[in-house]
Design a protein around this motif. Structure first.
Motif, PDB file in Angstrom:
ATOM      1  N   LYS A 170      23.781  27.770  -5.655  1.00  0.00           N
ATOM      2  CA  LYS A 170      22.710  26.805  -5.917  1.00  0.00           C
ATOM      3  C   LYS A 170      22.214  26.176  -4.612  1.00  0.00           C
ATOM      4  O   LYS A 170      21.011  25.976  -4.420  1.00  0.00           O
ATOM      5  N   GLN A 171      23.153  25.874  -3.721  1.00  0.00           N
ATOM      6  CA  GLN A 171      22.784  25.295  -2.429  1.00  0.00           C
ATOM      7  C   GLN A 171      21.882  26.240  -1.644  1.00  0.00           C
ATOM      8  O   GLN A 171      20.856  25.846  -1.091  1.00  0.00           O
ATOM      9  N   LEU A 172      22.236  27.517  -1.597  1.00  0.00           N
ATOM     10  CA  LEU A 172      21.441  28.506  -0.866  1.00  0.00           C
ATOM     11  C   LEU A 172      20.046  28.651  -1.470  1.00  0.00           C
ATOM     12  O   LEU A 172      19.048  28.769  -0.746  1.00  0.00           O
ATOM     13  N   GLN A 182      25.393  28.745   8.463  1.00  0.00           N
ATOM     14  CA  GLN A 182      26.376  27.724   8.868  1.00  0.00           C
ATOM     15  C   GLN A 182      25.905  26.327   8.476  1.00  0.00           C
ATOM     16  O   GLN A 182      26.716  25.485   8.069  1.00  0.00           O
ATOM     17  N   GLN A 183      24.618  26.068   8.581  1.00  0.00           N
ATOM     18  CA  GLN A 183      24.075  24.784   8.151  1.00  0.00           C
ATOM     19  C   GLN A 183      24.242  24.596   6.644  1.00  0.00           C
ATOM     20  O   GLN A 183      24.573  23.500   6.165  1.00  0.00           O
ATOM     21  N   GLN A 184      24.020  25.661   5.888  1.00  0.00           N
ATOM     22  CA  GLN A 184      24.194  25.576   4.440  1.00  0.00           C
ATOM     23  C   GLN A 184      25.653  25.304   4.071  1.00  0.00           C
ATOM     24  O   GLN A 184      25.949  24.499   3.174  1.00  0.00           O
ATOM     25  N   LEU A 185      26.566  25.960   4.763  1.00  0.00           N
ATOM     26  CA  LEU A 185      27.993  25.745   4.508  1.00  0.00           C
ATOM     27  C   LEU A 185      28.403  24.323   4.884  1.00  0.00           C
ATOM     28  O   LEU A 185      29.227  23.697   4.208  1.00  0.00           O
ATOM     29  N   LYS A 186      27.802  23.824   5.963  1.00  0.00           N
ATOM     30  CA  LYS A 186      28.096  22.455   6.388  1.00  0.00           C
ATOM     31  C   LYS A 186      27.617  21.453   5.333  1.00  0.00           C
ATOM     32  O   LYS A 186      28.328  20.502   4.983  1.00  0.00           O
ATOM     33  N   GLN A 228      25.436  37.877  -4.205  1.00  0.00           N
ATOM     34  CA  GLN A 228      24.752  37.389  -5.400  1.00  0.00           C
ATOM     35  C   GLN A 228      23.458  36.660  -5.038  1.00  0.00           C
ATOM     36  O   GLN A 228      22.479  36.723  -5.783  1.00  0.00           O
ATOM     37  N   PHE A 229      23.453  36.014  -3.888  1.00  0.00           N
ATOM     38  CA  PHE A 229      22.246  35.350  -3.388  1.00  0.00           C
ATOM     39  C   PHE A 229      21.124  36.370  -3.196  1.00  0.00           C
ATOM     40  O   PHE A 229      19.975  36.147  -3.601  1.00  0.00           O
ATOM     41  N   THR A 230      21.451  37.488  -2.573  1.00  0.00           N
ATOM     42  CA  THR A 230      20.462  38.560  -2.416  1.00  0.00           C
ATOM     43  C   THR A 230      19.953  39.030  -3.769  1.00  0.00           C
ATOM     44  O   THR A 230      18.741  39.221  -3.968  1.00  0.00           O
ATOM     45  N   ILE A 231      20.861  39.216  -4.726  1.00  0.00           N
ATOM     46  CA  ILE A 231      20.474  39.689  -6.056  1.00  0.00           C
ATOM     47  C   ILE A 231      19.545  38.690  -6.742  1.00  0.00           C
ATOM     48  O   ILE A 231      18.509  39.061  -7.311  1.00  0.00           O
TER      49      ILE A 231
END
Length: 365
Positions: free
Chosen positions: A222-224, A249-253, A270-273
């Motif tokens: 959801k964040q991505l 890395q910013q998204q993970l942070k 899954q993000f790509t999908i």
């Protein structure tokens, strides 16, 4: 009589330069020789570094342009030798070059590809058509995706989608009763490749083996997906200068919770999908088939998960339609060279958002 063109394509995945010699006299181009050539390690590292570094010097960019031009010329000469063809038998080379930056929405919009066409022309003795993207941007377009026009040429009148999963994924939607649409859906392999390289020093996740060890994290997904790009209307394009390891890395942070490397890899798959499937299902659910091309077509975990997500729409490799999944983009730029030399437009305004159809690229003789 044969109409032989040579297409050269280096995509955002940086997995090599695709080169294809093909006869364009038949409607479906007939490949005569094809090969993917590795990019030397130092050059690849430099390309990756510069494409994610907005403060690179003009000297670095200029030197890369020349270096990549020499590489493309050596590739063309080698491919001709493998096919036992002479330079005089080739009408032209269609060279995409390699994209360092793609900024079609800036006030001073631009798209920058390197691979010096003068070097390529002089070392091979073959007419070169290159620098395609700025032509479309000059008439208000996104300068991409261009393979959609080639897809439309091949399959016009049918009712299907073609999804190219390279470093960035792009989709062409061909419908019998409506204009052809096309857009970059978002990251294809680029984030998966960057992540596994950072964790295991591997260039890519072979058949999704690393991703198969983890589970999708719904909250990270959801964040991505919250990135503004995915709410933008089409036409739209993107590139590695946006979706890269720094972005991840910013998204993970922002996400904050510690996750295993495998869990992140699975979530990226899954993000790509999701970024491929969601807009495709929004735009059309009555397609006859969805054809996949590009390097992602070899990732069996990705292909199966995409088929499951798009079910009941049939998903298969474009190989089944007589076009090699690995060579579509290189063939597209060979075809664009043919269009330019024939003084015919190579863009589709319904895809790129350009004000008008226009002849693409410059001719180097």
């Amino acid at each position: 009589m044969p109409e032989i063109y040579l297409g050269l394509m280096s995509g955002t995945s940086l997995d090599g330069v695709d080169a294809v010699l093909a006869d364009f006299e038949p409607k479906i181009p007939q490949p005569l020789q094809q090969k993917t050539y590795a990019i030397p390690t130092q050059l690849r590292d430099d390309l990756l570094r510069i494409s994610t570094n907005e403060t690179a010097s003009y000297l670095e960019v200029a030197q890369l342009d020349i270096s990549f031009g020499h590489l493309l010329a050596d590739i063309a000469v080698d491919l001709l030798a493998r096919a036992n063809l002479q330079a005089e038998q080739i009408i032209a080379i269609g060279s995409h070059g390699h994209t360092l930056a793609h900024r079609p929405n800036d006030n001073l919009a631009f798209s920058l590809q390197i691979g010096n066409a003068h070097v390529l022309n002089k070392k091979t003795g073959i007419t070169v058509v290159a620098d395609f993207r700025p032509s479309d941007i000059a008439v208000g377009g996104q300068g991409a995706p261009f393979a959609c026009a080639f897809h439309d040429y091949l399959f016009k009148g049918e009712n299907l989608a073609i999804v190219n999963i390279g470093g960035i994924s792009n989709t062409t939607l061909i419908r019998r009763d409506k204009p052809t649409l096309g857009y970059d859906s978002g990251p294809g392999n680029c984030l998966m490749d960057s992540w596994i390289q950072s964790q295991l020093d591997l260039p890519y996740d072979d058949n999704g083996e690393f991703a198969s060890r983890g589970q999708v994290n719904p909250d990270l997904l959801k964040q991505l997906l919250r990135d503004d790009y995915f709410s933008e209307a089409i036409p739209k394009t993107t590139g590695r200068d946006k979706f890269n390891l720094d972005w991840l890395q910013q998204q993970l942070k922002h996400y904050g919770t510690e996750l295993s490397p495998e869990e992140i890899q699975t979530t990226l798959l899954q993000f790509t999908i999701e970024t491929i499937a969601a807009p495709l299902l929004d735009l059309s659910t009555n397609l006859d088939e969805i054809l996949i091309c590009g390097g992602g077509s070899h990732n069996q975990m990705l292909m199966q998960a995409l088929a499951d997500r798009l079910n009941p729409l049939p998903v298969s490799s474009i190989d089944a339609r007589g076009v090699g999944a690995d060579w579509v983009e290189a063939l597209a730029f060979a075809w664009l060279a043919k269009m330019t030399l024939s003084q015919q437009p190579g863009n589709l305004p319904s895809v790129t958002g350009a004000r008008e159809a226009t002849i693409l690229g410059g001719i180097f003789r």
